[in-house]
Design an enzyme around this catalytic site. Structure first.
Site, PDB file in Angstrom:
ATOM      1  CB  VAL A 122      65.234  32.849  -4.957  1.00  9.96           C
ATOM      2  CG1 VAL A 122      64.054  32.826  -5.896  1.00  9.96           C
ATOM      3  CG2 VAL A 122      64.112  33.210  -3.098  1.00  9.96           C
ATOM      4  CB  SER A 174      79.621  36.824  -2.902  1.00  9.92           C
ATOM      5  OG  SER A 174      78.438  37.192  -2.993  1.00  9.92           O
ATOM      6  CG  PHE A 227      67.278  35.476  -8.887  1.00 15.29           C
ATOM      7  CD1 PHE A 227      65.787  36.103  -7.766  1.00 15.29           C
ATOM      8  CD2 PHE A 227      67.304  35.467 -10.298  1.00 15.29           C
ATOM      9  CE1 PHE A 227      64.668  34.786  -9.201  1.00 15.29           C
ATOM     10  CE2 PHE A 227      66.296  34.975 -10.717  1.00 15.29           C
ATOM     11  CZ  PHE A 227      64.792  34.371 -10.316  1.00 15.29           C
ATOM     12  CE1 TYR A 263      67.413  42.635   0.698  1.00 14.36           C
ATOM     13  CE2 TYR A 263      65.698  42.455   2.054  1.00 14.36           C
ATOM     14  CZ  TYR A 263      66.257  42.244   1.399  1.00 14.36           C
ATOM     15  OH  TYR A 263      65.378  40.764   0.127  1.00 14.36           O
TER      16      TYR A 263
END
Ligand code: UFG
Length: 325
Positions: free
Chosen positions: A12, A34, A74, A142
């Site tokens: 994104v 990463s 982001f 998450y």
């Protein structure tokens, strides 16, 4: 505007970077690579390699106090399954890194931020479509880490005058294609999302796609999700950037408002690719709610945003993107 985009080498982030450049903004990308790719950063943006803790303060201070107009944040870890196995990666990598960014912003007088939040902050919804005032009860680390960042943004707005917008993404799909130009799309090394996995079958990289459960209380028994084209999602970020208001934290859901089942998505992939795409029904994936559909009313009325690209366009663009690689 002069903008810092964290995670601009990711899916994104790279799409939105391209849209920001197209709109005439100056963009510096900060990414630790990463999970992102250096060659996904659109030409025209400068890439700084490093984590937010390592480099955000230095990048934001470059050129003197307040020289950046805003941050689009982001950079994150985003695998639900991994977050359950290794929660520390999410508390530290998402929340810890984000707090370092917020403090670097505070110290350098950069107070506008647009943040990638998620539908996972709501958890299993009580009512559909999900409105922004729905209870937030994430079912995995998450979602919890993203909700904690939303909370921190509200605090920084109240205490330090930040103008913050959290965009809660539903299921992002598709790619940004420009005729004769660079394309940005999904290139995850570990791919858990439905559409790229189905397209792997059409590409001959996998024999069949697994349908995770067929016994949900939905019309065809498979989960319903609200898919949104990444280009439409990007447009919302540009609107959110203009909507950041001092001392205010705003939250907007970002989905189309309609749901498609796993079977409907696979059928659309069959139509677009012309490949039979064998599907096998497997067990449910733990933690998957039956239905996740956004109410997009708030962003439609508040920011004048509306989705322009349907599921066919998402699949077609994702298919064109993977074939070009
Ligand atoms: N699915 C399959 N087979 C696959 C992959 C997915 O059947 O190979 C199903 C899933 O069970 C789910 C649907 O397809 O019902 C969509 O799954 P995705 O993994 O593409 O997306 P999710 O809805 O699980 O995840 C999205 C966002 C996450 C966010 C989550 C909130 O991508 O970042 O919503 O629940 F955390």
């Amino acid at each position: 505007m002069k903008l810092l985009v964290t995670g601009g080498a990711g899916y994104v982030g790279s799409v939105v970077t391209a849209q920001l450049l197209e709109a005439g903004h100056e963009v510096i990308v900060l990414d630790d690579l990463s999970t992102g790719h250096a060659d996904a950063v659109p030409a025209g943006a400068r890439l700084v390699h490093g984590t937010l803790r390592e480099r955000a303060a230095e990048v934001l201070a470059d050129g003197g106090e307040g020289s950046f107009d805003a941050v689009l944040h982001f950079a994150a870890k985003s695998l639900v399954g991994e977050s359950v196995q290794k929660p520390w990666l999410y508390w530290d990598g998402n929340l810890g890194e984000s707090l370092a960014l917020l403090d670097a912003m505070r110290e350098t007088g950069t107070s506008r931020i647009v943040f990638s939040s998620t539908a996972a902050t709501y958890g299993e919804p009580e009512e559909t479509p999900i409105v922004e005032t729905a209870p937030t009860r994430p079912t995995n680390p998450y979602g919890m880490s993203k909700l904690a960042i939303d909370t921190a943004l509200a605090e920084y707005a109240r205490l330090f005058g930040f103008g913050a917008v959290s965009l809660r993404y539903f299921n992002v799909a598709g790619a940004r294609l420009v005729e004769g130009g660079e394309a940005q799309g999904e290139r995850h090394a570990v791919e858990t999302h439905l559409i790229p996995n189905v397209l792997k079958v059409a590409r001959g990289e996998k024999e069949s796609v697994s349908v995770f459960g067929e016994d949900y209380p939905t019309p065809d028994g498979t989960c319903l999700r609200d898919y949104i084209h990444v280009v439409d999602l990007g447009v919302a970020h540009l609107l959110a950037l203009d909507a950041c208001a001092p001392s205010t934290h705003q939250i907007f859901n970002l989905g189309s408002g309609s749901g498609y089942s796993v079977r409907e998505v696979i059928d659309m992939c069959r139509e677009v690719t012309g490949h039979p795409i064998p599907a096998e029904v497997g067990p449910r994936r733990p933690g998957d709610p039956a239905v996740l559909v956004a109410s997009s009313e708030k962003i439609r009325t508040g920011l004048g945003w509306k989705p322009e690209r349907d599921l066919r366009a998402m699949v077609t663009d994702a298919w064109t993107f993977v074939q070009g690689r």
